[in-house]
Write an enzyme that holds these catalytic residues in place. Structure first.
Site, PDB file in Angstrom:
ATOM      1  N   ASN A  60       2.637  44.100  71.820  1.00 45.49           N
ATOM      2  CA  ASN A  60       2.691  43.264  70.612  1.00 45.49           C
ATOM      3  C   ASN A  60       4.103  42.788  70.297  1.00 45.49           C
ATOM      4  O   ASN A  60       5.060  43.548  70.438  1.00 45.49           O
ATOM      5  CB  ASN A  60       2.165  44.059  69.409  1.00 45.49           C
ATOM      6  CG  ASN A  60       0.703  44.433  69.573  1.00 45.49           C
ATOM      7  OD1 ASN A  60      -0.075  43.683  70.153  1.00 45.49           O
ATOM      8  ND2 ASN A  60       0.345  45.603  69.071  1.00 45.49           N
ATOM      9  N   LYS A  96      22.397  42.593  42.246  1.00 47.41           N
ATOM     10  CA  LYS A  96      22.877  43.351  43.402  1.00 47.41           C
ATOM     11  C   LYS A  96      21.841  43.706  44.462  1.00 47.41           C
ATOM     12  O   LYS A  96      22.051  43.479  45.654  1.00 47.41           O
ATOM     13  CB  LYS A  96      23.562  44.642  42.938  1.00 47.41           C
ATOM     14  CG  LYS A  96      24.815  44.333  42.203  1.00 47.41           C
ATOM     15  CD  LYS A  96      25.536  45.537  41.715  1.00 47.41           C
ATOM     16  CE  LYS A  96      26.584  45.055  40.737  1.00 47.41           C
ATOM     17  NZ  LYS A  96      26.045  44.268  39.608  1.00 47.41           N
ATOM     18  N   GLU A 151       7.161  39.234  64.653  1.00 48.98           N
ATOM     19  CA  GLU A 151       6.285  39.193  63.471  1.00 48.98           C
ATOM     20  C   GLU A 151       7.023  39.696  62.228  1.00 48.98           C
ATOM     21  O   GLU A 151       6.877  39.153  61.133  1.00 48.98           O
ATOM     22  CB  GLU A 151       5.039  40.055  63.706  1.00 48.98           C
ATOM     23  CG  GLU A 151       4.090  39.462  64.737  1.00 48.98           C
ATOM     24  CD  GLU A 151       3.015  40.474  65.146  1.00 48.98           C
ATOM     25  OE1 GLU A 151       2.235  40.894  64.280  1.00 48.98           O
ATOM     26  OE2 GLU A 151       2.988  40.853  66.324  1.00 48.98           O
ATOM     27  N   THR A 190       2.923  18.032  68.767  1.00 53.24           N
ATOM     28  CA  THR A 190       2.869  17.683  67.345  1.00 53.24           C
ATOM     29  C   THR A 190       1.477  18.125  66.902  1.00 53.24           C
ATOM     30  O   THR A 190       0.524  18.089  67.697  1.00 53.24           O
ATOM     31  CB  THR A 190       3.053  16.175  67.084  1.00 53.24           C
ATOM     32  OG1 THR A 190       1.949  15.474  67.636  1.00 53.24           O
ATOM     33  CG2 THR A 190       4.345  15.643  67.681  1.00 53.24           C
ATOM     34  N   HIS A 191       1.364  18.567  65.676  1.00 57.41           N
ATOM     35  CA  HIS A 191       0.093  19.111  65.159  1.00 57.41           C
ATOM     36  C   HIS A 191      -0.426  20.267  66.019  1.00 57.41           C
ATOM     37  O   HIS A 191      -1.629  20.503  66.091  1.00 57.41           O
ATOM     38  CB  HIS A 191      -1.002  18.041  65.065  1.00 57.41           C
ATOM     39  CG  HIS A 191      -0.560  16.789  64.389  1.00 57.41           C
ATOM     40  ND1 HIS A 191      -0.730  16.558  63.045  1.00 57.41           N
ATOM     41  CD2 HIS A 191       0.087  15.709  64.875  1.00 57.41           C
ATOM     42  CE1 HIS A 191      -0.226  15.363  62.731  1.00 57.41           C
ATOM     43  NE2 HIS A 191       0.291  14.831  63.820  1.00 57.41           N
ATOM     44  N   TYR A 228      28.956  37.904  29.893  1.00 55.75           N
ATOM     45  CA  TYR A 228      28.233  38.954  30.617  1.00 55.75           C
ATOM     46  C   TYR A 228      27.044  39.461  29.815  1.00 55.75           C
ATOM     47  O   TYR A 228      27.108  39.641  28.588  1.00 55.75           O
ATOM     48  CB  TYR A 228      29.167  40.137  30.941  1.00 55.75           C
ATOM     49  CG  TYR A 228      28.426  41.249  31.651  1.00 55.75           C
ATOM     50  CD1 TYR A 228      28.238  41.215  33.033  1.00 55.75           C
ATOM     51  CD2 TYR A 228      27.850  42.315  30.950  1.00 55.75           C
ATOM     52  CE1 TYR A 228      27.522  42.204  33.694  1.00 55.75           C
ATOM     53  CE2 TYR A 228      27.126  43.307  31.603  1.00 55.75           C
ATOM     54  CZ  TYR A 228      26.972  43.241  32.975  1.00 55.75           C
ATOM     55  OH  TYR A 228      26.247  44.220  33.610  1.00 55.75           O
ATOM     56  N   LYS A 264      -2.353  46.698  75.064  1.00 59.92           N
ATOM     57  CA  LYS A 264      -1.629  45.820  74.149  1.00 59.92           C
ATOM     58  C   LYS A 264      -0.105  45.871  74.323  1.00 59.92           C
ATOM     59  O   LYS A 264       0.463  46.923  74.557  1.00 59.92           O
ATOM     60  CB  LYS A 264      -1.947  46.185  72.691  1.00 59.92           C
ATOM     61  CG  LYS A 264      -3.333  45.835  72.228  1.00 59.92           C
ATOM     62  CD  LYS A 264      -3.643  44.338  72.263  1.00 59.92           C
ATOM     63  CE  LYS A 264      -2.894  43.540  71.212  1.00 59.92           C
ATOM     64  NZ  LYS A 264      -3.414  43.749  69.858  1.00 59.92           N
ATOM     65  N   SER A 316      -0.113  49.470  71.138  1.00 63.30           N
ATOM     66  CA  SER A 316      -1.123  49.796  70.137  1.00 63.30           C
ATOM     67  C   SER A 316      -1.512  51.245  70.308  1.00 63.30           C
ATOM     68  O   SER A 316      -1.540  51.764  71.427  1.00 63.30           O
ATOM     69  CB  SER A 316      -2.341  48.898  70.355  1.00 63.30           C
ATOM     70  OG  SER A 316      -3.500  49.526  69.844  1.00 63.30           O
ATOM     71  N   SER A 366      23.218  51.838  37.597  1.00 63.59           N
ATOM     72  CA  SER A 366      23.191  51.047  38.836  1.00 63.59           C
ATOM     73  C   SER A 366      23.807  51.813  40.001  1.00 63.59           C
ATOM     74  O   SER A 366      23.870  51.303  41.115  1.00 63.59           O
ATOM     75  CB  SER A 366      23.920  49.718  38.634  1.00 63.59           C
ATOM     76  OG  SER A 366      25.205  49.937  38.089  1.00 63.59           O
ATOM     77  N   ASN A 417      33.444  44.004  33.392  1.00 62.36           N
ATOM     78  CA  ASN A 417      32.865  42.682  33.672  1.00 62.36           C
ATOM     79  C   ASN A 417      33.646  41.914  34.738  1.00 62.36           C
ATOM     80  O   ASN A 417      33.052  41.320  35.652  1.00 62.36           O
ATOM     81  CB  ASN A 417      32.772  41.865  32.379  1.00 62.36           C
ATOM     82  CG  ASN A 417      31.852  42.535  31.370  1.00 62.36           C
ATOM     83  OD1 ASN A 417      31.148  43.483  31.718  1.00 62.36           O
ATOM     84  ND2 ASN A 417      31.866  42.069  30.136  1.00 62.36           N
TER      85      ASN A 417
HETATM   86  N1  ARG Z   1      26.923  48.018  36.375  1.00 62.69           N
HETATM   87  C1  ARG Z   1      27.275  46.795  35.735  1.00 62.69           C
HETATM   88  C2  ARG Z   1      26.753  45.611  36.560  1.00 62.69           C
HETATM   89  O1  ARG Z   1      26.468  45.809  37.682  1.00 62.69           O
HETATM   90  C3  ARG Z   1      28.746  46.676  35.613  1.00 62.69           C
HETATM   91  C4  ARG Z   1      29.224  45.849  34.482  1.00 62.69           C
HETATM   92  C5  ARG Z   1      28.916  46.499  33.202  1.00 62.69           C
HETATM   93  N2  ARG Z   1      29.485  45.833  32.103  1.00 62.69           N
HETATM   94  C6  ARG Z   1      29.082  46.063  30.850  1.00 62.69           C
HETATM   95  N3  ARG Z   1      29.692  45.429  29.924  1.00 62.69           N
HETATM   96  N4  ARG Z   1      28.075  46.852  30.600  1.00 62.69           N
HETATM   97  O2  ARG Z   1      26.636  44.520  36.096  1.00 62.69           O
END
Ligand code: ARG
Length: 456
Positions: A286, A326, A291, A156-157, A318, A284, A278, A24, A111
């Protein structure tokens, strides 16, 4: 041996591409500041509780502070092989201060560590979001104050309905945003809770002081159940939900801005600095920013649905699924911060074409309700008044004129209750002015509304 922080019981390593899938660090490096802050608080607490010696604490803290400086200067080099922000920083720390760095993780798990990071991160960012909402609201109030007496067709509408004050229309978005702001503000109390010290899920045998680490981190509360502490992602769902609903509001506003800036409406002109051209059609201009905001609402709904779906089937406590909390959160944050800033600039710099709005409201049938009300006030049952007015509208349509163009005789064909004073009543200005009911579009009511909005 795998060479991992958790490698002791492993006989062989995963291949790099497998590590890559599980890592991660590509996105959780955005938590670097919070992760270091969390570790400083944790190690300070370990020292206070006599779990680590003072010199060990000093060494670890010193190392963390050096890492903090490097992080602030963008000098840290994260590695996929170290999986996530927690293990990357722990490795950097031990490289810096030696094996004593390994003591930092006493009485803690990734965790509770990751949950702490997320709480710290959101707590700060929600405050920034609330400030940006307030700035957009202030700008809406300014535009509204300039347009209290600007008449506009109310719809309305998407059909002309009744004349209104343009300020009244704009202020609708103020109140939507007010509720958004309240929701974000109320959510803070559920973010402001420390999971730190929950360990992997069951707490710890070390004599830690969770209230102390919470206090050091500025949390007002601690989770009362260690399993809940590491499993709760409600506060992120709530953030995504508040963000998604706010984007629904901005998207509606964006849609109106897009419509109003067409040649067909021309109610407003967007400033050049918030428009684009454009590559082929030289004429144009825009409304791309509006948007995009309308379009970006979609990804915030996706982020909300994504996390709800991730959470629905996972058993306590966990599970690695939770790492998926994330990217959506970062994305929604990035999206709503951008959308709020752009919107503020777009609304502040747009020109309201008062004359076009004035003409629009004088060339339509949005005063028809006035005639029906006029007849009803003279004793005719409202249903009948509605019918009579409808017929007069039909006569006008056939002749290509509006109600105010009818002669008194023509009007009296509809009902002889109609007298010369009808022309004053039918004027759009009068139609707006007379709507004094609380929260109505009458100029006095709009002024009151603006006073209240400014006092919040
Ligand atoms: N990178 C993990 C997460 O974002 C961190 C926690 C990992 N914990 C574990 N027991 N593998 O959730």
């Amino acid at each position: 041996m795998s060479g991992k922080a958790w490698g002791g019981r492993f006989q062989k390593s995963a291949e790099a591409w497998v590590d890559e899938f599980g890592a991660s660090i590509g996105f959780d490096q955005q938590l670097v500041t919070e992760d270091i802050e969390g570790s400083i608080a944790h190690v300070t607490m370990l020292g206070e509780c006599g779990i680590l010696k003072a010199d060990e604490v000093e060494t670890i803290k010193g190392g963390l502070e050096q890492l903090k400086v490097k992080a602030d200067n963008n000098e840290l080099e994260f590695k996929v092989e170290n999986e996530d922000i927690h293990l990357n920083l722990e490795k950097m720390l031990t490289d810096l201060v030696g094996p004593v760095g390994g003591k930092l993780h006493t009485g803690r798990s990734r965790n509770d560590q990751v949950a702490t990071d997320m709480h710290l991160f959101l707590k700060k960012r929600v405050v920034e979001v609330i400030e940006l909402i307030q700035q957009l609201q202030d700008t809406i109030v300014e535009q509204a104050e300039d347009n209290i007496e600007t008449l506009a067709p109310g719809y309305t509408h998407l059909q002309r309905a009744q004349p209104i004050s343009f300020a009244h229309h704009l202020m609708t978005y103020f109140w939507m945003l007010e509720r958004d702001k309240q929701r974000f503000t109320e959510s803070v109390k559920r973010i402001d809770i420390s999971p730190l010290g929950a360990g992997a899920l069951a707490g710890t045998t070390f004599p830690i002081d969770r209230e102390l680490s919470a206090k050091l981190l500025g949390f007002s509360n601690v989770y009362q159940n260690s399993i809940d502490a590491v499993s709760d992602r409600d506060f992120i769902v709530e953030f995504l939900s508040n963000g998604a609903l706010m984007m629904a509001h901005l998207s509606r506003f964006a849609e109106e801005i897009i419509l109003w800036s067409t040649d067909e409406f021309k109610f407003i002109d967007l400033d050049d600095s918030f428009s684009t051209g454009s590559s082929i059609m030289p004429q144009k201009k825009n409304p791309d920013m509006a948007e995009l905001i309308r379009g970006k609402a979609g990804r915030t709904y996706g982020n909300l649905m994504g996390l709800l779906t991730v959470l629905k089937g996972i058993p306590l406590a966990y599970n690695k699924d939770m790492q998926e909390d994330k990217e959506g959160m970062f994305d929604t944050l990035h999206t709503i911060v951008g959308a709020l800033k752009i919107f503020e600039g777009m609304v502040r710099t747009m020109t309201v074409n008062k004359d076009v709005l004035h003409k629009a409201v004088h060339n339509d049938f949005s005063n028809a309700t006035e005639l029906a009300d006029y007849l009803a006030a003279k004793g005719m049952p409202f249903r009948e008044a509605h019918e009579v007015t409808g017929k007069l509208v039909f006569t006008c349509i056939q002749r290509g004129i509006y109600l105010l163009d009818l002669s008194l005789e023509d009007m009296q064909e509809g009902s002889n209750l109609i007298e010369a004073d009808v022309y004053d009543v039918l004027a759009p200005e009068a139609a707006v002015k007379r709507r004094h009911s609380l929260g109505g579009t009458g100029f006095d009511q709009v002024k009151k509304q603006l006073e209240l909005a400014k006092s919040l």
